[in-house]
Design a protein around this motif. Sequence first.
Motif, PDB file in Angstrom:
ATOM      1  N   GLY A   1       0.812  -1.204   0.000  1.00 34.75           N
ATOM      2  CA  GLY A   1       0.000   0.000   0.000  1.00 34.75           C
ATOM      3  C   GLY A   1       0.849   1.259   0.000  1.00 34.75           C
ATOM      4  N   LEU A   2       0.254   2.357  -0.468  1.00 37.76           N
ATOM      5  CA  LEU A   2       0.979   3.618  -0.569  1.00 37.76           C
ATOM      6  C   LEU A   2       1.402   4.121   0.806  1.00 37.76           C
TER       7      LEU A   2
ATOM      8  N   LEU B   1       7.800   3.104   5.088  1.00 32.32           N
ATOM      9  CA  LEU B   1       9.083   2.410   4.963  1.00 32.32           C
ATOM     10  C   LEU B   1      10.175   3.362   4.479  1.00 32.32           C
ATOM     11  N   ILE B   2       9.832   4.240   3.550  1.00 30.08           N
ATOM     12  CA  ILE B   2      10.801   5.228   3.062  1.00 30.08           C
ATOM     13  C   ILE B   2      11.217   6.167   4.194  1.00 30.08           C
TER      14      ILE B   2
ATOM     15  N   TRP C   1       8.183  -9.402  -7.985  1.00 31.26           N
ATOM     16  CA  TRP C   1       9.215  -8.616  -8.672  1.00 31.26           C
ATOM     17  C   TRP C   1       8.794  -7.175  -8.908  1.00 31.26           C
ATOM     18  N   GLN C   2       7.500  -6.938  -8.978  1.00 29.54           N
ATOM     19  CA  GLN C   2       7.046  -5.554  -9.124  1.00 29.54           C
ATOM     20  C   GLN C   2       7.362  -4.762  -7.858  1.00 29.54           C
ATOM     21  N   GLU C   3       7.151  -5.378  -6.693  1.00 32.59           N
ATOM     22  CA  GLU C   3       7.505  -4.727  -5.433  1.00 32.59           C
ATOM     23  C   GLU C   3       9.018  -4.535  -5.319  1.00 32.59           C
ATOM     24  N   VAL C   4       9.774  -5.541  -5.768  1.00 38.07           N
ATOM     25  CA  VAL C   4      11.238  -5.430  -5.741  1.00 38.07           C
ATOM     26  C   VAL C   4      11.686  -4.229  -6.563  1.00 38.07           C
ATOM     27  N   THR C   5      11.087  -4.066  -7.744  1.00 42.25           N
ATOM     28  CA  THR C   5      11.448  -2.930  -8.611  1.00 42.25           C
ATOM     29  C   THR C   5      11.130  -1.600  -7.940  1.00 42.25           C
ATOM     30  N   ILE C   6       9.957  -1.517  -7.318  1.00 44.06           N
ATOM     31  CA  ILE C   6       9.555  -0.281  -6.646  1.00 44.06           C
ATOM     32  C   ILE C   6      10.503   0.046  -5.496  1.00 44.06           C
TER      33      ILE C   6
END
Length: 376
Positions: A182-183, A189-190, A347-352
């Motif tokens: 989620g956004l 996390l950032i 892998w989409q989460e890994v890329t983000i």
Amino acid sequence: MQIYGINFSIGIIAICIPYIAVNSKVFAEQLETIDYKSFESINQINAPKFSSLLTLIWNPIINTFKNFGLYRLECSIRSTVILGFFGIGGIGTSIFLSFQTLNFRELWTYLWSLAILIILSGLIFKKIKFNTTNKILSIFFIAVFFITILFSFSYFLYFIFNNNIENFNSVSSLFKSSSDLGLFDFLKLILETIILSLLSTGIAISLPPLVIGIFNNNSSKIFIKIFAFLLRLIPTPVIILTLLTFNNPSLSLAALTLGLHNAGITSKLLFTNLDSQDKKNYIAMKSLGISKKTSWLLGLFSQQAKSYLAYCAYRSDIIIRETAIVGVIGSVGLGWQLQESLSSFAWQEVTIVLIAYSSIAIVGELINGKIKNSLT
């Protein structure tokens, strides 16, 4: 490891890729200081361009190897230990297994073996003399330099194209996978990663001069040097795992671990610079009746403050990247999310996550670049 599986060659390439980038940055900064008018003068007498260029850049390259090579070698040894925690092999895996079985006697044996390895490699490297006036030695170093480059590049290509890929199908489904991140959680996390970097950097910068200034006597300095060496020696995963046996995972615990480890590294530089500095001002201030701590602060540390802060600005770039390792074990920040996404082949989460990490690192380097320019 997710793509090729557990392989000893993975450890070599995992260390080489980021170190190539760091060394390239250092070499580029050295080459920017070269006066290219000398190169133009040599070209006017019709000298071979390649020989002229090599003559021009040789001294900066050798000086960089002498000043930066030993530090980078020590870092690479510590990196092999960290990779061992992920099952690559070597002494790091033995340390991790000893810790898991609570066999602390065996753990300290491995750690002292690591200490001996670091000390011996440092002593051997210091004995190597780069004599740039000796033509035979210069040719020898040039040959070794280019052979190493060719061998490393050929090894990298051989590994990439001649190894079986374990999970290539999951990689090919990169754009088909969906992300459950989620956004709000992603922004949290950032923020955790940025706070972790700032707190760790603050501890790494402030702790060495604070401790040295307060305990400013010969016996205390010996104890501080030993403690700083242990902080450099013990990998961050071991430190945080030890602390996690008595505490719950938290942002402050991860920041303390990363900050203490890097404080051991920055203290080494500070001690080296202070020991080689002229102590006339410090002695004069003490003879005037000024307190020992104030004399140390104004007579010694103030002269090293700019160079120390400039190095710490460079060190903070490394701390930002090390938050991934601490995050994996300490369950904080983007490092923890990266581990979770890799484990589930999202892998989409890994890329983000990688894009976010890269953005934080780039912003950090830009800010630190401005700080270093203002200090020099």
